[in-house]
Design a protein around this motif. Structure first.
Motif, PDB file in Angstrom:
ATOM      1  N   ILE A 759       2.444 -19.678  66.884  1.00  0.00           N
ATOM      2  CA  ILE A 759       1.493 -20.634  67.452  1.00  0.00           C
ATOM      3  C   ILE A 759       2.277 -21.834  67.987  1.00  0.00           C
ATOM      4  O   ILE A 759       3.387 -22.109  67.528  1.00  0.00           O
ATOM      5  N   GLY A 802     -10.184 -27.548  71.061  1.00  0.00           N
ATOM      6  CA  GLY A 802      -9.683 -26.314  70.475  1.00  0.00           C
ATOM      7  C   GLY A 802      -8.401 -26.484  69.712  1.00  0.00           C
ATOM      8  O   GLY A 802      -7.535 -25.607  69.755  1.00  0.00           O
ATOM      9  N   PRO A 816      -2.667 -26.279  68.554  1.00  0.00           N
ATOM     10  CA  PRO A 816      -3.665 -25.755  69.499  1.00  0.00           C
ATOM     11  C   PRO A 816      -4.060 -24.316  69.139  1.00  0.00           C
ATOM     12  O   PRO A 816      -3.679 -23.355  69.813  1.00  0.00           O
ATOM     13  N   GLY A 818      -6.797 -22.876  69.408  1.00  0.00           N
ATOM     14  CA  GLY A 818      -7.773 -22.252  70.305  1.00  0.00           C
ATOM     15  C   GLY A 818      -7.159 -21.150  71.147  1.00  0.00           C
ATOM     16  O   GLY A 818      -7.858 -20.247  71.628  1.00  0.00           O
ATOM     17  N   GLN A 819      -5.856 -21.229  71.338  1.00  0.00           N
ATOM     18  CA  GLN A 819      -5.168 -20.185  72.117  1.00  0.00           C
ATOM     19  C   GLN A 819      -4.892 -18.942  71.262  1.00  0.00           C
ATOM     20  O   GLN A 819      -4.567 -17.888  71.788  1.00  0.00           O
ATOM     21  N   SER A 820      -4.987 -19.088  69.942  1.00  0.00           N
ATOM     22  CA  SER A 820      -4.596 -17.992  69.060  1.00  0.00           C
ATOM     23  C   SER A 820      -5.782 -17.344  68.350  1.00  0.00           C
ATOM     24  O   SER A 820      -5.764 -16.145  68.072  1.00  0.00           O
ATOM     25  N   ASP A 822     -10.368 -17.527  67.637  1.00  0.00           N
ATOM     26  CA  ASP A 822     -11.681 -17.955  68.108  1.00  0.00           C
ATOM     27  C   ASP A 822     -12.173 -19.048  67.164  1.00  0.00           C
ATOM     28  O   ASP A 822     -12.687 -18.772  66.083  1.00  0.00           O
TER      29      ASP A 822
END
Length: 887
Positions: A759, A802, A816, A818-820, A822
């Motif tokens: 991440i 996110g 962050p 939100g990229q990894s 939901d």
């Protein structure tokens, strides 16, 4: 090369033999070292090791090993107790199986049989003690019936008798009708049983149409009633005080008396007084000069002092007959079912009968006064100190101590009776005959008292009789008073207080400076262990399965002052994992060519990572030292665990991996290998008192000299840490790194980020110094926290969506996620989890507020529920925090 796994089953036996053969267990009375003494509570020769023993011996051995390493000449005095009643019962059962009784053999032959049994199998527990790895001075092993201790017992008895502090009297005692002997309060176990409260009318002698109603749980004892008592302020009965009543079923009249002992709210408020068969009634009647009438014989059958119709009946049969006759005379007013406590003999299981008999007593009140003062003025202290109140309560309300037992195994009372029952007390029979000659003027036949002394009488002399008293031995001068007594709270009165009384009276000094009271060992749900419940854990079986170190470490880690230990097999499994972690750490060093160098000076380390671990370890060493000194075995165990598993393995060794991989940096590599090995070997030293087998094994196999148990405790980590070993700047830098990685790992777990998924990480509001620190450790941060991209900014973070964010020092940490994952789904999961936990919490709180449940549930069930509710409340707060962190 170290084996792949540590196998305690193959190591422990040979290693213990090696320790014992070294002579290191033995004290040296002529040593110039300061002395340190612990008296082992002598277990019964009939006994086998249980978890309570395992706890006691483990904690004492931790202290002994620790003090030995700190430069003391230690004496841990071992021994066993003859355990009068318990041992006699074992041999009597063996004889019964052969169709023989002790009376068939006679006293001398029977006692020979008991000695034979003791020599054959009575010392089983001593070998079991060795199995725990404990290190007392076995060469000084004593037995409460050996000649030296017997001499001390006789001398103490004679001196106390001559001082008027031992006397023969007719008083109430706990009587075991099966064993035909008096027993101590400790051997009279209270049990809740279903019973009845019978209300009986006692007609007034001057007006039989009027009566006073008494309530009793033992109607058969009314045949021995000598009075009826009421409270002096009870208006219902004030006009009856001083009158006589006709005792039903007899031709006797007894008085109505007023005494504040009576409870106006209990039963009818009027209490029948049976002074020869009830301890409270005995005291009330003594105050009012009311005579005693014994109605039971030694077999708990009605004797000649009751009406002829009841003579020879057992207690149960007499109760049935009495109730039938009362009902026939319409004197049985009503019956209420109740649950009440009754005393049962721990040894025979029969109901204890208070019985008025001729016994030998000690004036415990007189002896108790110096013992009270010694704790009041701090000469002896209790740890935890709240046990002071228990000690004071017992001693300030102490009753005469019945020291005679009607059995054959034990110290026969050194008293002889002349033809006219004149008593002659002496240490030997010849001395008794000399006294008799002076008294009678001619030779007479003397008969020795057949009773033996209560086992606690000889045990009370243990701290000084084992050191050679009454002789002024070198050992007595050097090792008495002892330093600490470790025991359970259940024998504070029966043993601790009596040792205090005897020690002060005969030596002028307290027997120990500190009394450390440990709690009970219960099962993992908090229930008392018992064979009937099937929840007993055998310490020897556990040691065989998981290793002795795992058991010892578990017991030490659970020994929180004032709190019962909840011991489950899963905890011991977890402790075994700790031993495995230590073993694997040593193997990792071996695989990375880290060789222990005894001459290595940790102060020469230059790398921040090595200066940091040296600082952390020096601090740990001092913490463990101070924890053991303060009897906080739980804190010592926890600190060892946190350092090895977390600081050393999870971080330090991980920090070293890039250094180990870069063989071109020779100086850094050499220093790191030496430091890593030095730290682990120093760790062996401070962990050795708790986990001696695995540490001794690694010490030997990793290059340590001599036996680890003989090594000195690190001088730089005692009361205060040697400041030379502490590098504050290295600690600040590396601990920040540890905190950052730990925080990221925690958030990853909290939000279900897959373990192997990298991440991104963003750090805002970083100072130039912090930015430089991050860059120095960028590779480590990425590897340990599973970071894909790392960016550092000096400005403020924007309103990002996110992301998960938290503050560490002056910096804001952004993940962050939100990229990894939901995040919306994660919010829903957390809300769902919150509802589930909230429902369970409400159910638990509802049960705790239910008065019916609280009144009927076992205490361990209530305690377990309270703990569960507390944990649920913590879980809810964690979920709330997690929800707040989702931006």
């Amino acid at each position: 090369m170290l084996d792949k796994h540590f196998t305690p089953q193959t190591v422990e036996g040979p290693l213990y033999e090696k320790w014992e053969a070294s002579g290191l267990f033995a004290c040296d009375p002529h040593s110039l070292k300061p002395a340190y003494t612990i008296m082992m509570p002598p277990p019964n020769v009939t006994g086998t090791l249980h978890v309570g023993h395992a706890l006691t011996y483990t904690l004492q051995d931790v202290l002994i090993r620790f003090k030995r390493m700190c430069g003391y000449d230690v004496l841990w005095q071992p021994g066993t107790d003859h355990a009068g009643i318990a041992t006699q019962m074992v041999v009597e059962r063996q004889l019964e199986a052969q169709g023989v009784s002790r009376h068939d053999l006679g006293r001398d032959k029977f006692v020979e049989k008991v000695w034979e049994w003791k020599e054959y199998s009575g010392n089983t527990i001593v070998e079991q003690q060795r199995r725990l790895g404990i290190t007392p001075d076995w060469s000084r092993q004593r037995f409460t019936l050996d000649e030296g201790l017997s001499h001390a017992v006789r001398k103490v008895f004679v001196e106390l008798y001559n001082q008027g502090l031992i006397y023969r009297d007719k008083r109430l005692v706990n009587w075991d009708s099966k064993l035909q002997t008096a027993v101590s309060d400790l051997e009279a176990l209270s049990q809740e049983v279903k019973g009845h409260l019978w209300y009986i009318a006692y007609p007034l002698a001057d007006n039989p149409s009027e009566s006073i109603v008494v309530a009793t749980t033992r109607p058969e004892t009314m045949l021995g009633d000598m009075a009826v008592a009421v409270h002096p302020e009870d208006e219902r009965y004030q006009h009856l005080v001083g009158k006589m009543v006709k005792l039903p079923l007899t031709d006797r009249q007894i008085p109505i008396i007023a005494d504040e002992y009576c409870d106006r709210e209990k039963g009818s408020g009027a209490v029948k007084m049976t002074p020869a068969h009830d301890f409270n009634d005995f005291e009330v009647c003594k105050r009012h000069n009311i005579p005693m009438l014994s109605i039971l014989d030694f077999k708990a059958h009605m004797n000649e002092n009751v009406p002829e119709a009841y003579r020879g009946l057992s207690v149960e049969a007499a109760r049935k007959r009495v109730l039938e006759d009362l009902e026939a005379q319409q004197l049985l007013v009503k019956i209420e079912p109740i649950i009440h406590a009754q005393p049962f003999s721990e040894r025979s299981g029969v109901l204890i009968q208070p019985l008025l008999t001729d016994q030998w007593f000690v004036d415990a009140y007189t002896l108790a006064q110096p013992a009270i003062k010694a704790v009041e003025d701090g000469t002896t202290r209790f740890v935890p100190d709240h046990w002071n109140s228990t000690y004071f309560e017992w001693l300030r309300n102490i009753q005469p101590w019945c020291i005679s037992r009607q059995i054959w195994w034990g110290h026969q009372i050194p008293a002889w009776f002349g033809p006219d029952q004149k008593i002659f007390v002496a240490e030997t029979e010849s001395q008794a005959h000399e006294q008799a000659m002076r008294h009678y003027g001619h030779q007479v036949e003397l008969v020795q008292e057949t009773d033996v002394l209560d086992t606690w009488f000889s045990s009370a002399l243990w701290p000084f009789s084992t050191l050679g008293w009454p002789e002024e031995t070198v050992e007595l001068k050097r090792y008495y008073p002892t330093d600490v007594l470790d025991t359970g709270f259940d024998i504070i009165f029966f043993w601790v207080a009596r040792m205090m009384m005897m020690g002060l009276h005969f030596t002028g000094q307290v027997p120990f400076k500190t009394v450390y009271i440990h709690a009970l060992v219960r099962d993992e749900k908090g229930a008392k262990m018992s064979k009937s419940k099937g929840n007993v854990l055998d310490p020897l079986t556990l040691s065989d399965e998981y290793g002795c170190d795992a058991l010892r470490y578990t017991l030490a880690s659970l020994a929180v002052p004032g709190r019962d230990l909840k011991l489950g097999e899963s905890r011991i499994q977890g402790s075994r994992n700790f031993m495995t972690k230590l073993w694997n750490a040593a193997r990792f060093l071996e695989m990375n060519a880290c060789v222990y160098q005894k001459a290595f000076d940790a102060l020469t380390a230059k790398l921040p990572v090595n200066r940091w671990i040296v600082s952390e370890f020096a601090t740990l060493t001092s913490k463990v030292y101070r924890a053991i000194e303060a009897y906080r075995f739980d804190e010592a165990a926890a600190d060892l665990y946190k350092f090895l598993w977390g600081t050393y393995c999870d971080f330090y060794l991980e920090f070293l991996k890039p250094i180990f991989a870069n063989v071109e940096e020779a100086k850094a590599l050499q220093e790191s290998r030496a430091t890593a090995s030095w730290i682990l070997m120093e760790f062996m030293k401070i962990a050795n008192p708790i986990i001696p087998f695995v540490t001794e094994t690694l010490w030997e196999q990793c290059g340590g000299e001599g036996l680890l148990m003989a090594v000195e405790w690190p001088i730089y980590g005692r009361e205060a840490v040697d400041a030379r070993y502490v590098d504050v700047s290295a600690q600040e830098e590396m601990n920040w790194l540890v905190e950052l990685v730990s925080a990221i790992r925690s958030r990853r777990t909290e939000f279900n980020v897959p373990p192997g998924m990298p991440i991104p990480l963003q750090i805002f509001e970083a100072t130039p110094e912090l930015e430089a620190r991050v860059k120095r450790h960028e590779i480590i941060i990425k590897r340990l926290a599973k970071i894909s991209e790392l960016s550092v900014g000096v400005g403020q973070s924007e309103n990002l969506k996110g992301v998960i964010q938290f503050v560490l020092g002056a910096a804001t940490i952004i993940l962050p996620l939100g990229q990894s994952i939901d995040l919306e789904a994660e919010k829903q999961r957390l809300h769902k989890e919150m509802q589930k936990v909230q429902t369970e919490l409400e159910t638990g709180l509802k049960r705790l507020s239910n008065m019916d449940f609280m009144a009927k549930a076992r205490q361990e069930v209530i305690d377990e529920l309270k703990e569960r509710v507390s944990n649920l409340e913590v879980t809810i707060e964690k979920i709330k925090d997690a929800l707040l962190r989702i931006a």
